[in-house]
Design an enzyme around this catalytic site. Structure first.
Site, PDB file in Angstrom:
ATOM      1  N   LYS A 177      67.569  88.118  42.270  1.00  0.00           N
ATOM      2  CA  LYS A 177      67.574  86.791  42.374  1.00  0.00           C
ATOM      3  C   LYS A 177      66.181  86.482  41.100  1.00  0.00           C
ATOM      4  O   LYS A 177      65.461  87.186  41.077  1.00  0.00           O
ATOM      5  CB  LYS A 177      67.241  85.984  43.570  1.00  0.00           C
ATOM      6  CG  LYS A 177      67.618  84.408  43.433  1.00  0.00           C
ATOM      7  CD  LYS A 177      68.989  84.435  43.755  1.00  0.00           C
ATOM      8  CE  LYS A 177      69.546  83.195  43.907  1.00  0.00           C
ATOM      9  NZ  LYS A 177      70.986  83.153  44.145  1.00  0.00           N
ATOM     10  N   SER A 237      82.420  86.479  40.406  1.00  0.00           N
ATOM     11  CA  SER A 237      81.205  86.997  39.514  1.00  0.00           C
ATOM     12  C   SER A 237      81.632  88.732  39.261  1.00  0.00           C
ATOM     13  O   SER A 237      81.471  89.132  38.238  1.00  0.00           O
ATOM     14  CB  SER A 237      79.781  86.853  39.951  1.00  0.00           C
ATOM     15  OG  SER A 237      79.312  85.687  39.606  1.00  0.00           O
TER      16      SER A 237
END
Length: 425
Positions: A115, A358
């Protein structure tokens, strides 16, 4: 607090990292011999903090702090979004990266968790300033990202344009076009059809399956949605198309309600034009805190983490909570909802539609062969339903919540990979 409360982070029980550690501790009894590796889950593999200096439009120089955390790479390259928000912290990004590790394993994608984030309020800066921030950030984290290392994606306050700038910057630095370095790109730069609405679609698909198992008819079901960005709006649209009534929506501009059901298509157009739900015709304004008292069958928290507190959990009227956001429910609230018989479909499976598409985008970029949106949706629905069925069976077997079952399934996969790879050197 676990000994994994690292020296550079001081979590509280309901903070993002504290919440994640509590979730890991709860799954330990179901890991068998793999529990010896559990500390692996409590420590991020790599955390990078970067300075981002840029020249503002007025000629002055501003500095921003950026982060990229790779939590675990045992099952594949890191995967996870980048958020631009004034409250971004290292602890938050660590927790979000850890939830990505669990999320990708829960739907059995060949990824680890990562992240990123920049502490900035993008609404305060021009498009050119945001482009400079994005490009400098990408250059700074370029030492640890790449199509086979770590693949960023959009998150809070980031979008396809920002991914395009990231892809271009990385490509310029490596001397060749690398479309697979990020996902969530514009279609003509290697993006995938179906990506924008994929997270919201995953929320709906898991919600539809959960409602079926609960014997809840979506026709006429009352739905309340917190957050009306890509996730909340797409989920609301699909619920409305299934005959449900979206009776309340909350976002950063306020809370609106209509007992007969909001016109979701018109609301989506209004938000696109006006930047938020406030002032939408055909609705009444309500105090933000009263949102948690709205009479509904399904609640979709699709904004930020930590919003479902213990106090709010006592007030929620829904029988089904679908976590469109990452980490919206604190552990104490989780226990209260379970005691009250409220079924929570946890974020690490409920909102995994985004990372699933994704993955499809990443695969399509490698092959330079692209699928239709219908093919994307069929593949997404199958992966989400199959993953939820596996998790549901685990929950029934051990008489545990869906969240603990999701962690049990995912952590077994992660730690099996860790064990089979062994330690180096």
């Amino acid at each position: 607090m676990s000994q994994a409360a690292l020296s550079y982070v001081h979590p509280t029980p309901d903070s993002p990292w504290g919440t994640y550690l509590s979730q890991v501790d709860r799954v330990a009894p179901y890991l068998g011999h793999l529990a010896r590796w559990i500390e692996t889950l409590k420590r991020p593999k790599r955390a990078l903090i970067v300075d981002i200096p840029i020249e503002l439009d007025n000629g002055s120089v501003a500095h921003f702090e950026g982060f990229r955390v790779q939590h675990n790479l045992s099952r594949g390259p890191g995967k996870g979004g980048v958020r631009y928000h004034p409250d971004v912290t290292l602890e938050e990004v660590m927790a979000l990266s850890a939830w990505m590790t669990v999320k990708t394993a829960a739907v059995n994608l060949p990824y680890g968790g990562a992240k990123g984030g920049i502490r900035i309020d993008p609404k305060q800066y021009s498009r050119k300033e945001i482009e400079r921030v994005t490009r400098r950030y990408t250059s700074e984290i370029g030492i640890i990202i790449g199509p086979q290392q770590d693949i960023p994606a959009p998150d809070v306050n980031t979008n396809g344009q920002i991914m395009a700038w990231m892809m271009d910057t990385y490509s310029m630095n490596v001397g060749g076009t690398a479309t697979g370095v990020v996902t969530g790109k514009p279609i003509h730069l290697g993006g995938s059809l179906g990506r924008v609405k994929s997270t919201g679609r995953g929320v709906f698909v898991t919600g539809r399956e959960a409602a079926r198992r609960l014997g809840m008819n979506l026709e006429g079901a009352r739905v309340a949605v917190q957050g009306f960005g890509n996730v909340g709006s797409a989920a609301a649209e699909l619920f409305a198309q299934s005959g449900s009534k979206v009776v309340a929506v909350q976002d950063h501009t306020g809370t609106i309600v209509n007992e007969q059901g909001l016109d979701v298509a018109a609301l989506t157009a209004w938000v696109k034009e006006n930047g938020g739900v406030a002032g939408f015709a055909g609705s009444e304004r309500m105090a933000d805190e009263e949102f948690w008292d709205v009479r509904c069958d399904i609640l979709v928290p699709a904004a930020l983490e930590g919003v479902v507190t213990a106090e709010r959990a006592q007030r929620i009227t829904a029988k089904l909570v679908l976590e469109g956001a990452n980490g919206p429910t604190v552990p104490s609230a989780d226990d209260i909802l379970a005691d009250r018989g409220v079924l929570v479909v946890p974020d690490v499976i409920c909102n995994a539609g985004g990372v699933t598409v994704s993955y499809f985008e990443w695969v399509q970029d490698f092959s330079s062969f692209f699928w239709t949106e219908e093919e994307i949706n069929v593949r997404l629905d199958k992966i989400m339903v199959d993953a939820l069925c596996k998790i549901w069976d685990t929950a029934d077997k051990h008489k545990i919540t869906l969240r603990t079952a999701t962690f049990a399934v995912a952590c077994e996969r992660i730690l099996t990979a860790r064990e089979e790879r062994g330690l180096y050197p």
